[in-house]
Design a protein around this motif. Structure first.
Motif, short mmCIF file in Angstrom:
data_model
loop_
_atom_site.label_atom_id
_atom_site.label_comp_id
_atom_site.label_asym_id
_atom_site.label_seq_id
_atom_site.Cartn_x
_atom_site.Cartn_y
_atom_site.Cartn_z
N ASN A 153 0.83 -1.21 0.00
CA ASN A 153 0.00 0.00 0.00
C ASN A 153 0.86 1.25 0.00
O ASN A 153 0.42 2.32 0.43
CB ASN A 153 -0.96 0.00 1.19
CG ASN A 153 -0.23 0.18 2.50
OD1 ASN A 153 0.95 -0.13 2.60
ND2 ASN A 153 -0.94 0.65 3.52
N SER A 154 2.10 1.15 -0.47
CA SER A 154 2.99 2.29 -0.64
C SER A 154 3.56 2.24 -2.05
O SER A 154 4.14 1.23 -2.45
CB SER A 154 4.11 2.26 0.40
OG SER A 154 4.97 3.35 0.23
N THR A 207 -3.72 -1.06 -5.45
CA THR A 207 -2.93 -1.56 -4.33
C THR A 207 -3.22 -3.04 -4.10
O THR A 207 -4.24 -3.56 -4.53
CB THR A 207 -3.24 -0.76 -3.04
OG1 THR A 207 -4.64 -0.85 -2.77
CG2 THR A 207 -2.85 0.70 -3.22
N ASN A 244 2.23 7.02 0.55
CA ASN A 244 2.21 6.05 1.63
C ASN A 244 0.80 5.88 2.20
O ASN A 244 -0.09 6.73 1.99
CB ASN A 244 3.15 6.48 2.77
CG ASN A 244 4.61 6.40 2.36
OD1 ASN A 244 5.04 5.42 1.77
ND2 ASN A 244 5.36 7.45 2.64
N SER A 245 0.59 4.80 2.94
CA SER A 245 -0.65 4.52 3.70
C SER A 245 -1.89 4.58 2.81
O SER A 245 -2.91 5.18 3.17
CB SER A 245 -0.77 5.51 4.86
OG SER A 245 0.34 5.43 5.71
N LYS A 300 5.63 4.28 -5.43
CA LYS A 300 6.54 5.33 -5.89
C LYS A 300 6.14 5.76 -7.29
O LYS A 300 6.07 4.93 -8.20
CB LYS A 300 7.98 4.82 -5.90
CG LYS A 300 9.01 5.86 -6.30
CD LYS A 300 10.43 5.29 -6.22
CE LYS A 300 11.46 6.35 -6.57
NZ LYS A 300 12.84 5.80 -6.50
#
Length: 788
Positions: free
Chosen positions: A562-563, A639, A609-610, A565
């Motif tokens: 769940n992070s 995700t 993030n998150s 880039k």
């Protein structure tokens, strides 16, 4: 009394002050590298008459030692200094303070360690291809260092390549070293206890054994007077091998690859060996020379004629000695200054008003019935230097420019550059360099100030004379690439040639141009001779400033599911530098965007993030310049599903297995049920524990009333099925109860399993019944009940 008391305390405290109380050494411990120096300070609390230092061997340190020096600064301090420490100086030193029979002492442990040194790590190190190479690198320290080898930036791992082997002495062994193993190796030493690291770079050279081959394994020659034969061999290897031929009566060329035998006779016939040799070894091969009888021959007085230019008139003769021959002149009358005459056995070539263009090779051919012979003759015309080239060169401060001095002369001329009468470059100049080719001398000048613009003199000299010429280096206005077109009548346009491309390139990108501006571009070719004519000017106009193009986006998982880039690649900036990048994102099924993220122009990624698990997201990236924002670059991603297992513990310790986790959950669940059952037993007199107490132990729950006990006994005695009591009421009865008051109490409790025929109650037909379960209590009767 008070006076005596004061005197007593004064004397008491004075005695304490005159007594040594404690000793402290600063620093409390010491580490010294071999060869370094360090001091330690001994401080005494109280009065000390003597302060002495003792060595690790227990001996008192005297003040006259050269390596360890003791000095007393004042009444309460003393200094111990260790100069140029060696390993013998290690140990525990003691500072002792005395005052009469009172003394105090303190110690300090001094550790002497050896920094990393490389007593033997030579570079370069040479090996022969195919040998087991032992690359030497000896590192010394205390404690001994750990050696790591690297090649091309990567750590060498013998476990992955069996050709490598780490030796016990730190050396690196390469089994069967190859030419591809050549290069630089890094020998890195580490001492983990101190975090110390040092390294040496070692260049490894791999020499390759020569290979040699004859251009012709068999060479035929004739034993003519003055004739010669050439035997040739070519060799390869590293370093470049040297070719030699046994014997000293022959002539070799510069690299030894060709053996010339002049005046060949029958005795020269036989086998000749050429040998190629370098550091890796030597190889040889043989060439056969076959010598046959004489043939037709042309004899000349000279092989080369030297004429001075320009003479008024000159000529030379080529006498020919041929038996029964007929001559065929091969040089025609090119102009009236060149005349060929043949008579009997002599042919002559006459040149009048010699020009330097007449220089070159001439061929005289003679033939008869037996055969034919050719003789070459080279005409060499000597003349003084002539200097060519463009006189003016433009550049600006900091930009290198080449001034070309092209010299045409024979013999070759030596070229010298002068500036204000002094030769350049001098030994202390770095911005002026000279590059020479066979016909041209280039003076490269990188002006550092305005004083270096001006005239430079090129002087060329040979045995025939000297010629000089002035060249001008002028300052030009510097533009990024090309000036824009000017349409005014009085405008000076300066072209700048500061973009060079290789011959195999077909296009070039010109950066840094102004927006909405017209430009002209020309292209010219450059070779060793100089620069050719420029092409016709081509006109183009840059586009006006506009919003940037949308960046290209790439998304990949970062660390966990769940992070993510988000990377982007800059596209066309619209003619104005990018100021910011704007990023926004949201879940696809919602309408509200997350707060916009603004990053500076040099950014290339952002980490989100998150994020929600198992959710599809939309991300947009926009570029912004002074004109505005670009269209967004859009990308969708999803995700991962939320993990159900506990992730591994940090630091590489494996987590609990799935079976262990399930077992723990079951135990927790059972404990929870037991606690609930116990609570129900004591508070509500129900539950599994209550059932066991009543049925198997004959006990009742705590705190039960006598009536509840009697009713419970009656109910459980008669009701063997232990089913709950069901109360059935008709709608009419309910209405009656609501109008006429509550029901009357029954005289007895009737179990639900009692037979219908013995109930003595009216049968309920066509009525809607209300069913209630009343555990552990006697049912209430209103006269219209049907017990089932």
């Amino acid at each position: 009394f008070l006076i005596y008391l004061c005197l007593f305390w004064k004397t008491f405290f004075k005695g304490i002050r005159n007594t040594v109380q404690s000793v402290q050494i600063t620093p409390t411990q010491g580490e010294i590298s071999v060869g370094e120096s360090k001091f330690f300070l001994c401080e005494v609390v109280g009065d000390a008459k003597d302060i002495d230092w003792y060595s690790p061997s227990g001996e008192k340190i005297l003040p006259n030692r050269p390596d360890i020096f003791v000095s007393r600064s004042d009444e309460s301090t003393s200094t111990l200094t260790i100069y140029h420490a060696s390993t013998d100086n290690a140990g525990i030193y003691k500072c002792v303070a005395k005052n009469g029979d009172k003394e105090a002492q303190s110690t300090v442990q001094v550790k002497i360690f050896q920094k990393i040194t490389f007593p033997k790590a030579p570079s370069p190190q040479e090996f022969n291809e195919g040998d087991d190479a032992d690359i030497v690198c000896e590192a010394v320290s205390s404690p001994p260092p750990n050696i790591i080898w690297k090649h091309k930036g990567s750590k060498i791992q013998p476990a992955k390549d069996v050709r490598y082997k780490m030796m016990n002495n730190g050396h690196l062994q390469i089994r069967g070293i190859k030419k591809i193993d050549e290069g630089t190796y890094t020998c890195e030493a580490r001492v983990m206890a101190r975090g110390e690291i040092d390294f040496r770079i070692i260049k490894v050279i791999v020499n390759v054994l020569p290979t040699i081959r004859a251009r012709k394994l068999e060479v035929n020659a004739t034993a003519d007077i003055g004739s010669f034969a050439t035997l040739a061999c070519d060799a390869d290897g590293f370093p470049e091998p040297k070719v030699t031929w046994p014997g000293d009566k022959y002539t070799l060329n510069d690299d030894g690859s060709e053996l010339v035998i002049e005046g060949v006779t029958k005795l020269d016939e036989g086998e000749y060996t050429c040998i190629a040799k370098n550091k890796a070894g030597e190889k040889s091969t043989e060439v056969s020379l076959n010598v046959f009888g004489e043939k037709l021959q042309i004899s000349c007085f000279k092989r080369t004629a030297f004429l001075l230019f320009p003479p008024q008139a000159s000529f030379f003769l080529v006498p020919i000695d041929i038996w029964r021959t007929q001559l065929f002149p091969v040089v025609s009358h090119l102009d009236r200054n060149i005349v060929v005459r043949s008579h009997a056995r002599v042919s002559s070539l006459t040149l009048k008003d010699i020009q330097f263009t007449y220089a070159g090779q001439y061929l005289c051919t003679a033939s008869n019935a037996i055969g034919q012979d050719n003789q070459h003759m080279y005409l060499e015309v000597r003349y003084a230097p002539k200097i060519l080239g463009f006189v003016t060169t433009y550049t600006w401060e900091g930009n290198p420019a080449n001034i070309s001095c092209q010299v045409d002369s024979h013999p070759g001329a030596s070229v010298v550059w002068f500036r204000d009468g002094f030769q350049v470059p001098t030994a202390n100049t770095t911005n002026i360099k000279v590059y020479n080719t066979q016909t041209t001398s280039y003076l490269e000048v990188t002006p550092l100030s305005a004083s270096e613009f001006g005239s430079y003199n090129c002087s060329a000299t040979n045995s025939m004379g000297t010629e000089s010429k002035e060249f001008l280096l002028l300052q030009a206005v510097h533009f990024p690439f090309l000036n824009p077109l000017f349409h005014t009548k009085k405008t000076c346009i300066i072209w700048h040639f500061n973009k060079y491309i290789n011959a195999d390139m077909t296009k070039i990108t010109i950066a840094g141009l102004k927006p909405e501006t017209a430009y002209e571009v020309k292209i010219s070719a450059i070779n060793g001779k100089g620069e050719g004519e420029s092409s016709a000017a081509s006109t183009f106009k840059t586009k006006p400033v506009r919003e940037p193009s949308a960046p290209k986006i790439q998304v990949k998982v970062h660390n966990r599911g769940n992070s993510f880039k988000v990377n982007w690649i800059k596209q066309d900036d619209g003619g104005s530098p990018i100021k910011n990048y704007l990023i926004k994102y949201k879940a696809k099924d919602v309408s509200l965007w997350k707060p916009e993220i603004r990053l500076p122009h040099g950014s290339e990624h952002v980490i989100l993030n998150s994020l929600d698990w198992d959710t599809e997201y939309e991300v947009q990236v926009m570029a912004e310049n002074q004109q505005g924002r670009s269209e967004p670059g859009v990308l969708y991603f999803r995700t991962a599903a939320e993990p159900t297992t506990i992730p591994d513990a940090i630091g590489g310790v494996s987590g609990l297995s799935t079976g262990a986790i399930v077992g723990i959950l079951i135990v927790v669940f059972l404990l929870l049920l037991v606690s609930i059952d116990v609570t129900c037993y004591f508070l509500n007199k129900c539950g599994l524990l209550m059932c066991i107490a009543v049925n198997f132990c004959g006990k009742t729950g705590p705190g039960a009333k006598s009536k509840d006990i009697e009713e419970g006994k009656a109910a459980f005695t008669k009701d063997e099925s232990k089913e709950p009591i069901v109360e059935v009421r008709t709608e009419e009865e309910n209405a009656t109860n609501q109008e006429g008051g509550g029901p009357t109490e029954p005289n007895e409790t009737t179990p639900l399993t009692e037979d219908e025929n013995t109930s003595g109650n009216a049968e309920v037909k066509n009525a809607t019944a209300e069913v209630k379960t009343v555990p552990n209590e006697a049912p209430q009767s209103n006269g219209n009940e049907s017990k089932a």
